[in-house]
Design an enzyme around this catalytic site. Sequence first.
Site, PDB file in Angstrom:
ATOM      1  N   TYR A  79      24.445  24.057 -13.376  1.00 40.33           N
ATOM      2  CA  TYR A  79      24.610  24.707 -14.680  1.00 40.33           C
ATOM      3  C   TYR A  79      25.888  24.256 -15.387  1.00 40.33           C
ATOM      4  O   TYR A  79      26.967  24.214 -14.789  1.00 40.33           O
ATOM      5  CB  TYR A  79      24.648  26.227 -14.508  1.00 40.33           C
ATOM      6  CG  TYR A  79      24.842  26.997 -15.810  1.00 40.33           C
ATOM      7  CD1 TYR A  79      23.795  27.165 -16.698  1.00 40.33           C
ATOM      8  CD2 TYR A  79      26.087  27.557 -16.127  1.00 40.33           C
ATOM      9  CE1 TYR A  79      23.964  27.875 -17.877  1.00 40.33           C
ATOM     10  CE2 TYR A  79      26.260  28.265 -17.307  1.00 40.33           C
ATOM     11  CZ  TYR A  79      25.196  28.421 -18.176  1.00 40.33           C
ATOM     12  OH  TYR A  79      25.374  29.126 -19.350  1.00 40.33           O
TER      13      TYR A  79
ATOM     14  N   GLY B 200      19.428  39.310 -35.090  1.00 33.89           N
ATOM     15  CA  GLY B 200      20.880  39.179 -35.082  1.00 33.89           C
ATOM     16  C   GLY B 200      21.471  39.327 -36.473  1.00 33.89           C
ATOM     17  O   GLY B 200      22.479  38.711 -36.809  1.00 33.89           O
ATOM     18  N   GLY B 201      20.840  40.175 -37.273  1.00 38.51           N
ATOM     19  CA  GLY B 201      21.266  40.329 -38.665  1.00 38.51           C
ATOM     20  C   GLY B 201      22.395  41.307 -38.883  1.00 38.51           C
ATOM     21  O   GLY B 201      22.671  41.696 -40.023  1.00 38.51           O
TER      22      GLY B 201
ATOM     23  N   GLY C  32      28.119  38.262 -38.560  1.00 35.89           N
ATOM     24  CA  GLY C  32      28.221  36.830 -38.809  1.00 35.89           C
ATOM     25  C   GLY C  32      27.293  36.331 -39.893  1.00 35.89           C
ATOM     26  O   GLY C  32      27.060  36.997 -40.900  1.00 35.89           O
ATOM     27  N   ILE C  33      26.723  35.150 -39.665  1.00 42.75           N
ATOM     28  CA  ILE C  33      25.853  34.576 -40.689  1.00 42.75           C
ATOM     29  C   ILE C  33      24.524  35.328 -40.781  1.00 42.75           C
ATOM     30  O   ILE C  33      23.863  35.284 -41.824  1.00 42.75           O
ATOM     31  CB  ILE C  33      25.606  33.071 -40.456  1.00 42.75           C
ATOM     32  CG1 ILE C  33      24.956  32.808 -39.109  1.00 42.75           C
ATOM     33  CG2 ILE C  33      26.895  32.283 -40.589  1.00 42.75           C
ATOM     34  CD1 ILE C  33      24.608  31.332 -38.898  1.00 42.75           C
ATOM     35  N   GLY C  34      24.152  36.043 -39.723  1.00 41.68           N
ATOM     36  CA  GLY C  34      22.952  36.870 -39.784  1.00 41.68           C
ATOM     37  C   GLY C  34      23.112  38.002 -40.785  1.00 41.68           C
ATOM     38  O   GLY C  34      22.190  38.321 -41.547  1.00 41.68           O
TER      39      GLY C  34
ATOM     40  N   ASP D 170      16.458  43.371 -28.155  1.00 37.38           N
ATOM     41  CA  ASP D 170      17.271  42.591 -27.213  1.00 37.38           C
ATOM     42  C   ASP D 170      16.444  41.371 -26.829  1.00 37.38           C
ATOM     43  O   ASP D 170      15.490  41.463 -26.058  1.00 37.38           O
ATOM     44  CB  ASP D 170      17.607  43.431 -25.979  1.00 37.38           C
ATOM     45  CG  ASP D 170      18.437  42.659 -24.955  1.00 37.38           C
ATOM     46  OD1 ASP D 170      18.683  41.450 -25.171  1.00 37.38           O
ATOM     47  OD2 ASP D 170      18.826  43.255 -23.932  1.00 37.38           O
TER      48      ASP D 170
ATOM     49  N   THR E 143      17.602  33.968 -24.227  1.00 35.52           N
ATOM     50  CA  THR E 143      17.939  34.621 -25.490  1.00 35.52           C
ATOM     51  C   THR E 143      17.653  33.739 -26.696  1.00 35.52           C
ATOM     52  O   THR E 143      17.013  34.164 -27.669  1.00 35.52           O
ATOM     53  CB  THR E 143      19.426  35.017 -25.503  1.00 35.52           C
ATOM     54  OG1 THR E 143      19.713  35.829 -24.361  1.00 35.52           O
ATOM     55  CG2 THR E 143      19.779  35.773 -26.768  1.00 35.52           C
TER      56      THR E 143
END
Length: 319
Positions: free
Chosen positions: A195, A40-41, A44-46, A91, A139
Amino acid sequence: MGILSLITGKPGASGFGSGSTAEQVTEGISAAGLTVLVTGGSSGIGLETSRVFALRGAHVIIAARNTEASEARKRIMEIHPLARVDVLKLDLSSLKSVRAFADQFNSMNLPLNILINNAGVMFCPFQLSEDEVEMQFATNHLGHFLLTNLLLDNMKTTAKSTGIEGRIVNLSSVAHLHTYPKGILFDQLNDKKIYNDKMAYGQSKLANILHAKELSRRLKEEGANITVNCVHPGLIMTNLMRHSFALMKAIQVVTYLFWKNVPQGAATTCYVGLNPQLKGVTGKYFADCNEEKTSKHAKSDVLAKQLWEFSEELIRSAK
């Protein structure tokens, strides 16, 4: 986290606090010769984590599922023309994709010093992954669990041949405190009737801590020169909140003093991943660049072992 320290940014024992940025906590530290993989780079923070590791001289591999990754690489290269950044597709909600990614990475014959398990989804409506696993759990935890296992031999070899400590960083959250009463719903993981998007997110973040706890124990037992820790990045408005944007914006209005910007949000990840102060430190949980306490569930050795075995069974049944 002390409320006053969080608001004021007052440094803790590490010398850093909530106001510290990723560049500040890695200032003067070289990552030259290290290979860092950031899931997830691409945003955002990634993305900030990837940029700062590249700035410090690391060869950064951005693992992301979308086309933003190439744009992210371009942005980093524009700021740091000499940076080494590569992009690979991943993914995490698909175990098939995780296996394909690991095969591709391992075939590149690159070392792997640091693994940042950063990617995630948050508060999404009920959905099952292609492997028939609740999406947030699939995930945030299961994909990273398999990925880490598939890259572990590479990390062990790298650490042994170079003498440099390997580090694995799982991005968890203070949200691990707000999960289902039993912690992990092993028997009802995919039950749509019960859920709750917030508690399911908390469950997945608890799983990140338990994964790190059990993996840390196993690596320590076999004498591997690899540490495994978890971090809470803080409250940051990023794409992670796309499923709850209106709600989070409303909350932000009345809690604005507690929110961080992206450079501050990436600080704890970069600190735990690179700072020499943490040499040999493993199985811990950090927030604002300082060690913090976790929930009762997160401290449970029994729950950590049960989650490990449950995760292995999920992966076996998905083949």
